[in-house]
Design a protein around this motif. Structure first.
Motif, short mmCIF file in Angstrom:
data_model
loop_
_atom_site.label_atom_id
_atom_site.label_comp_id
_atom_site.label_asym_id
_atom_site.label_seq_id
_atom_site.Cartn_x
_atom_site.Cartn_y
_atom_site.Cartn_z
N UNK A 44 -10.74 8.34 9.55
CA UNK A 44 -11.45 9.59 9.28
C UNK A 44 -10.71 10.49 8.29
N UNK A 45 -9.40 10.77 8.48
CA UNK A 45 -8.70 11.53 7.45
C UNK A 45 -8.62 10.80 6.12
N UNK A 46 -8.54 9.47 6.17
CA UNK A 46 -8.53 8.71 4.92
C UNK A 46 -9.82 8.96 4.16
N UNK A 47 -10.92 9.01 4.89
CA UNK A 47 -12.22 9.29 4.26
C UNK A 47 -12.26 10.72 3.74
N UNK A 48 -11.68 11.66 4.51
CA UNK A 48 -11.64 13.06 4.07
C UNK A 48 -10.79 13.21 2.81
N UNK A 49 -9.64 12.52 2.78
CA UNK A 49 -8.79 12.55 1.58
C UNK A 49 -9.54 11.97 0.40
N UNK A 50 -10.21 10.85 0.61
CA UNK A 50 -10.98 10.21 -0.46
C UNK A 50 -12.05 11.16 -0.98
N UNK A 51 -12.77 11.79 -0.08
CA UNK A 51 -13.82 12.72 -0.49
C UNK A 51 -13.22 13.87 -1.29
N UNK A 52 -12.10 14.42 -0.81
CA UNK A 52 -11.46 15.52 -1.54
C UNK A 52 -10.99 15.10 -2.92
N UNK A 53 -10.39 13.92 -3.01
CA UNK A 53 -9.92 13.43 -4.31
C UNK A 53 -11.09 13.20 -5.26
N UNK A 54 -12.18 12.63 -4.73
CA UNK A 54 -13.37 12.39 -5.56
C UNK A 54 -14.00 13.69 -6.03
N UNK A 97 -2.25 19.75 -7.96
CA UNK A 97 -1.91 18.37 -8.32
C UNK A 97 -2.78 17.86 -9.46
N UNK A 98 -2.36 16.76 -10.05
CA UNK A 98 -3.13 16.09 -11.11
C UNK A 98 -4.11 15.11 -10.47
N UNK A 99 -5.01 14.57 -11.30
CA UNK A 99 -5.94 13.55 -10.81
C UNK A 99 -5.18 12.26 -10.52
N UNK A 100 -5.73 11.46 -9.61
CA UNK A 100 -5.08 10.21 -9.25
C UNK A 100 -6.10 9.10 -9.07
N UNK A 101 -6.52 8.45 -10.18
CA UNK A 101 -7.45 7.33 -10.04
C UNK A 101 -6.89 6.22 -9.16
N UNK A 102 -5.58 5.99 -9.25
CA UNK A 102 -4.94 4.99 -8.40
C UNK A 102 -5.08 5.39 -6.93
N UNK A 103 -4.82 6.65 -6.63
CA UNK A 103 -4.95 7.14 -5.25
C UNK A 103 -6.38 7.04 -4.74
N UNK A 104 -7.35 7.34 -5.60
CA UNK A 104 -8.76 7.25 -5.22
C UNK A 104 -9.13 5.80 -4.89
N UNK A 105 -8.78 4.89 -5.77
CA UNK A 105 -9.13 3.48 -5.56
C UNK A 105 -8.48 2.90 -4.32
N UNK A 106 -7.18 3.16 -4.17
CA UNK A 106 -6.46 2.60 -3.03
C UNK A 106 -6.96 3.20 -1.72
N UNK A 107 -7.21 4.50 -1.72
CA UNK A 107 -7.68 5.16 -0.50
C UNK A 107 -9.06 4.65 -0.11
N UNK A 108 -9.93 4.38 -1.07
CA UNK A 108 -11.26 3.84 -0.77
C UNK A 108 -11.16 2.47 -0.10
N UNK A 109 -10.36 1.61 -0.66
CA UNK A 109 -10.19 0.27 -0.09
C UNK A 109 -9.56 0.35 1.29
N UNK A 110 -8.53 1.16 1.41
CA UNK A 110 -7.82 1.29 2.67
C UNK A 110 -8.71 1.85 3.77
N UNK A 146 0.82 -1.21 0.00
CA UNK A 146 0.00 0.00 0.00
C UNK A 146 0.84 1.25 0.00
N UNK A 147 1.95 1.23 0.71
CA UNK A 147 2.83 2.40 0.76
C UNK A 147 3.44 2.64 -0.61
N UNK A 148 3.83 1.57 -1.29
CA UNK A 148 4.38 1.71 -2.64
C UNK A 148 3.31 2.23 -3.60
N UNK A 149 2.10 1.72 -3.50
CA UNK A 149 1.00 2.19 -4.36
C UNK A 149 0.74 3.67 -4.13
N UNK A 150 0.70 4.08 -2.86
CA UNK A 150 0.45 5.48 -2.54
C UNK A 150 1.61 6.37 -2.98
#
Length: 163
Positions: free
Chosen positions: A128-138, A80-93, A3-7
């Motif tokens: 909670x911050x993971x959810x906030x990051x996900x919401x912001x990215x989305x 920053x640019x969009x990050x579909x990888x970041x969105x997907x990984x953050x949602x699962x995490x 996960x750290x490598x993906x992020x």
């Protein structure tokens, strides 16, 4: 560690502080879990007290990193640019973090172990911050803007991305 490598890849490709901070948070969470495993292998209040210190220190260092990076992003107007990888990984995490938090809290209560209960609360708070990051990215992605992505723990919307 995967996960750290993906992020890291997501953060570098999007040039975004949000996945980078979340990756550092994941690394600290792994360290905190290692401390909990060490603490569970022995007994005593002194061992519990020693176990809580590095957990708190790790999250304190993360807070400093996020403060510095977020201030830099806001001060420079970095986009920053969009990050579909970041969105997907953050949602699962985020989903996994909430499940782990419940399991740690339940086990810590069953074992009457304050370190494991504290680790459960820390994992819940991390979700909670993971959810906030996900919401912001989305929201950033759906609004069609490049950012800025919100720093973890903040609640701004995509109003800054008007073109």
């Amino acid at each position: 560690m995967i996960g750290i490598a993906v992020l890291a890849v997501a953060a570098l490709s999007a040039r975004s502080v949000a996945p980078a901070g979340f990756g550092m948070d994941s690394l600290i969470e792994i360290g905190a879990s290692t401390v909990v495993i060490w603490e569970l292998s022995g007994t005593g209040e002194d061992r519990q007290r020693r176990a809580l210190k590095p957990i708190g220190a790790g999250f304190g260092l993360l807070a400093v990193y996020l403060l510095v990076q977020s201030t830099w992003v806001l001060a420079t107007g970095f986009r920053p640019h969009h990050s579909p990888l970041g969105i997907g990984w953050t949602a699962v995490t985020a989903a996994v973090m909430f499940a782990l938090a419940a399991g740690k809290a339940h086990t810590g209560t069953a074992l009457d172990n304050p370190v494991l209960r504290t680790e459960g609360r820390v994992t819940l708070i991390d979700g909670l911050p993971a959810t906030a990051v996900l919401l912001g990215l989305l929201l950033s992605s759906l609004a069609g803007c490049g950012g800025p992505t919100p720093p973890p723990g903040t609640s701004w919307s995509t109003t800054r991305c008007a073109r």
